[in-house]
Write a protein that holds these residues in place. Structure first.
Motif, PDB file in Angstrom:
ATOM      1  N   HIS A   1       0.789   4.207  -3.154  1.00 57.15           N
ATOM      2  CA  HIS A   1       0.683   5.409  -2.644  1.00 57.15           C
ATOM      3  C   HIS A   1       1.565   6.085  -3.267  1.00 57.15           C
TER       4      HIS A   1
ATOM      5  N   TYR B   1      10.549  -0.719  -1.385  1.00 53.88           N
ATOM      6  CA  TYR B   1      10.032   0.592  -0.851  1.00 53.88           C
ATOM      7  C   TYR B   1      11.147   1.416  -0.395  1.00 53.88           C
TER       8      TYR B   1
ATOM      9  N   GLY C   1       1.415   6.639  -6.998  1.00 54.94           N
ATOM     10  CA  GLY C   1       0.394   7.623  -6.896  1.00 54.94           C
ATOM     11  C   GLY C   1      -0.788   6.648  -7.438  1.00 54.94           C
ATOM     12  N   THR C   2      -1.103   5.615  -7.205  1.00 52.23           N
ATOM     13  CA  THR C   2      -2.075   4.629  -7.678  1.00 52.23           C
ATOM     14  C   THR C   2      -3.051   4.306  -6.765  1.00 52.23           C
ATOM     15  N   ASP C   3      -4.168   4.491  -6.888  1.00 50.65           N
ATOM     16  CA  ASP C   3      -5.471   4.416  -5.961  1.00 50.65           C
ATOM     17  C   ASP C   3      -5.689   2.986  -5.951  1.00 50.65           C
TER      18      ASP C   3
ATOM     19  N   LYS D   1       0.834  -1.248   0.040  1.00 49.25           N
ATOM     20  CA  LYS D   1       0.088   0.262  -0.035  1.00 49.25           C
ATOM     21  C   LYS D   1       1.104   1.294  -0.057  1.00 49.25           C
ATOM     22  N   ALA D   2       1.986   1.227   0.809  1.00 47.18           N
ATOM     23  CA  ALA D   2       2.889   2.433   0.822  1.00 47.18           C
ATOM     24  C   ALA D   2       3.409   2.586  -0.680  1.00 47.18           C
TER      25      ALA D   2
END
Length: 114
Positions: free
Chosen positions: A21, A102, A24-26, A17-18
Protein backbone atom coordinates in the motif's frame (compact mmCIF):
# COMPACT_ATOMS: atom_id res chain seq x y z
CA UNK A 1 2.56 -23.35 19.00
CA UNK A 2 -0.24 -23.22 16.38
CA UNK A 3 -1.48 -19.91 17.78
CA UNK A 4 2.00 -18.38 17.72
CA UNK A 5 2.64 -19.55 14.14
CA UNK A 6 -0.78 -18.31 13.04
CA UNK A 7 -0.16 -14.88 14.53
CA UNK A 8 3.37 -14.43 13.17
CA UNK A 9 2.21 -15.56 9.72
CA UNK A 10 -0.66 -13.09 9.83
CA UNK A 11 1.70 -10.32 10.97
CA UNK A 12 3.96 -11.02 7.97
CA UNK A 13 1.00 -10.78 5.59
CA UNK A 14 -0.10 -7.51 7.17
CA UNK A 15 3.43 -6.03 6.94
CA UNK A 16 3.60 -7.03 3.29
CA UNK A 17 0.19 -5.53 2.53
CA UNK A 18 1.04 -2.32 4.40
CA UNK A 19 4.29 -1.98 2.45
CA UNK A 20 2.57 -2.67 -0.86
CA UNK A 21 0.00 0.00 0.00
CA UNK A 22 2.83 2.38 0.90
CA UNK A 23 4.49 1.79 -2.46
CA UNK A 24 1.17 2.31 -4.24
CA UNK A 25 0.99 -1.29 -5.45
CA UNK A 26 -2.44 -2.80 -5.93
CA UNK A 27 -2.43 -6.26 -4.39
CA UNK A 28 -6.18 -6.84 -4.80
CA UNK A 29 -7.26 -10.07 -3.13
CA UNK A 30 -3.74 -11.49 -3.05
CA UNK A 31 -2.86 -13.62 -0.05
CA UNK A 32 0.18 -15.70 0.82
CA UNK A 33 3.65 -14.66 1.88
CA UNK A 34 5.40 -15.44 -1.42
CA UNK A 35 2.53 -14.09 -3.52
CA UNK A 36 2.59 -10.76 -1.70
CA UNK A 37 6.39 -10.60 -1.45
CA UNK A 38 6.72 -10.97 -5.22
CA UNK A 39 4.71 -7.76 -5.70
CA UNK A 40 7.21 -5.63 -3.75
CA UNK A 41 9.68 -3.42 -5.63
CA UNK A 42 12.83 -5.32 -6.70
CA UNK A 43 15.16 -3.32 -4.44
CA UNK A 44 13.05 -4.19 -1.38
CA UNK A 45 12.85 -7.87 -2.33
CA UNK A 46 16.62 -7.94 -2.81
CA UNK A 47 17.23 -6.21 0.51
CA UNK A 48 15.03 -8.66 2.43
CA UNK A 49 16.48 -11.71 0.68
CA UNK A 50 20.05 -10.55 1.35
CA UNK A 51 19.51 -9.51 4.98
CA UNK A 52 17.05 -11.95 6.53
CA UNK A 53 18.61 -13.56 9.59
CA UNK A 54 18.55 -17.22 8.55
CA UNK A 55 21.37 -19.61 7.73
CA UNK A 56 22.19 -20.19 4.05
CA UNK A 57 19.84 -17.36 3.11
CA UNK A 58 20.80 -17.48 -0.57
CA UNK A 59 19.25 -20.92 -0.98
CA UNK A 60 16.97 -21.15 2.05
CA UNK A 61 15.08 -17.88 1.67
CA UNK A 62 13.32 -18.70 -1.62
CA UNK A 63 12.64 -22.26 -0.47
CA UNK A 64 11.21 -21.20 2.90
CA UNK A 65 9.18 -18.41 1.33
CA UNK A 66 7.57 -20.83 -1.12
CA UNK A 67 7.09 -23.48 1.54
CA UNK A 68 5.48 -21.02 3.96
CA UNK A 69 3.40 -19.14 1.36
CA UNK A 70 0.10 -20.31 2.83
CA UNK A 71 1.37 -20.37 6.43
CA UNK A 72 -1.48 -18.32 7.89
CA UNK A 73 -4.22 -20.60 6.57
CA UNK A 74 -2.20 -23.76 7.23
CA UNK A 75 -1.49 -22.95 10.87
CA UNK A 76 -4.93 -21.51 11.49
CA UNK A 77 -6.58 -24.73 10.32
CA UNK A 78 -3.81 -27.18 11.17
CA UNK A 79 -6.27 -29.54 12.79
CA UNK A 80 -7.60 -30.24 9.27
CA UNK A 81 -4.30 -31.14 7.57
CA UNK A 82 -2.65 -34.55 7.40
CA UNK A 83 0.92 -33.26 7.49
CA UNK A 84 2.57 -29.91 7.97
CA UNK A 85 6.00 -28.38 7.58
CA UNK A 86 6.53 -25.67 10.16
CA UNK A 87 9.46 -23.28 10.00
CA UNK A 88 9.16 -20.91 12.98
CA UNK A 89 12.76 -19.65 12.67
CA UNK A 90 12.06 -18.44 9.14
CA UNK A 91 8.70 -16.90 10.05
CA UNK A 92 10.12 -14.91 12.97
CA UNK A 93 13.14 -13.77 10.93
CA UNK A 94 10.83 -12.77 8.08
CA UNK A 95 8.59 -10.82 10.48
CA UNK A 96 11.61 -9.00 11.96
CA UNK A 97 13.02 -7.89 8.61
CA UNK A 98 9.59 -6.90 7.30
CA UNK A 99 9.03 -4.81 10.44
CA UNK A 100 12.39 -3.10 9.88
CA UNK A 101 11.61 -2.31 6.22
CA UNK A 102 8.09 -1.17 7.11
CA UNK A 103 9.39 1.20 9.79
CA UNK A 104 11.92 2.63 7.31
CA UNK A 105 9.11 3.20 4.81
CA UNK A 106 7.04 5.00 7.46
CA UNK A 107 10.01 7.17 8.44
CA UNK A 108 10.70 8.03 4.78
CA UNK A 109 7.03 8.89 4.23
CA UNK A 110 6.96 11.09 7.36
CA UNK A 111 9.99 13.07 6.14
CA UNK A 112 8.27 13.72 2.80
CA UNK A 113 5.23 15.14 4.57
CA UNK A 114 7.27 17.61 6.66
Amino acid sequence: MPVVLTNVSFACELYLKAMLHGYGTDFGNTHGLKNLFEKLPKNIKDYVAQNIAIENRETEFPLCLAEQNEAFVTYRYMNEVKSITAHPVFLFAFARILKFVYEALIEEHSKKQD
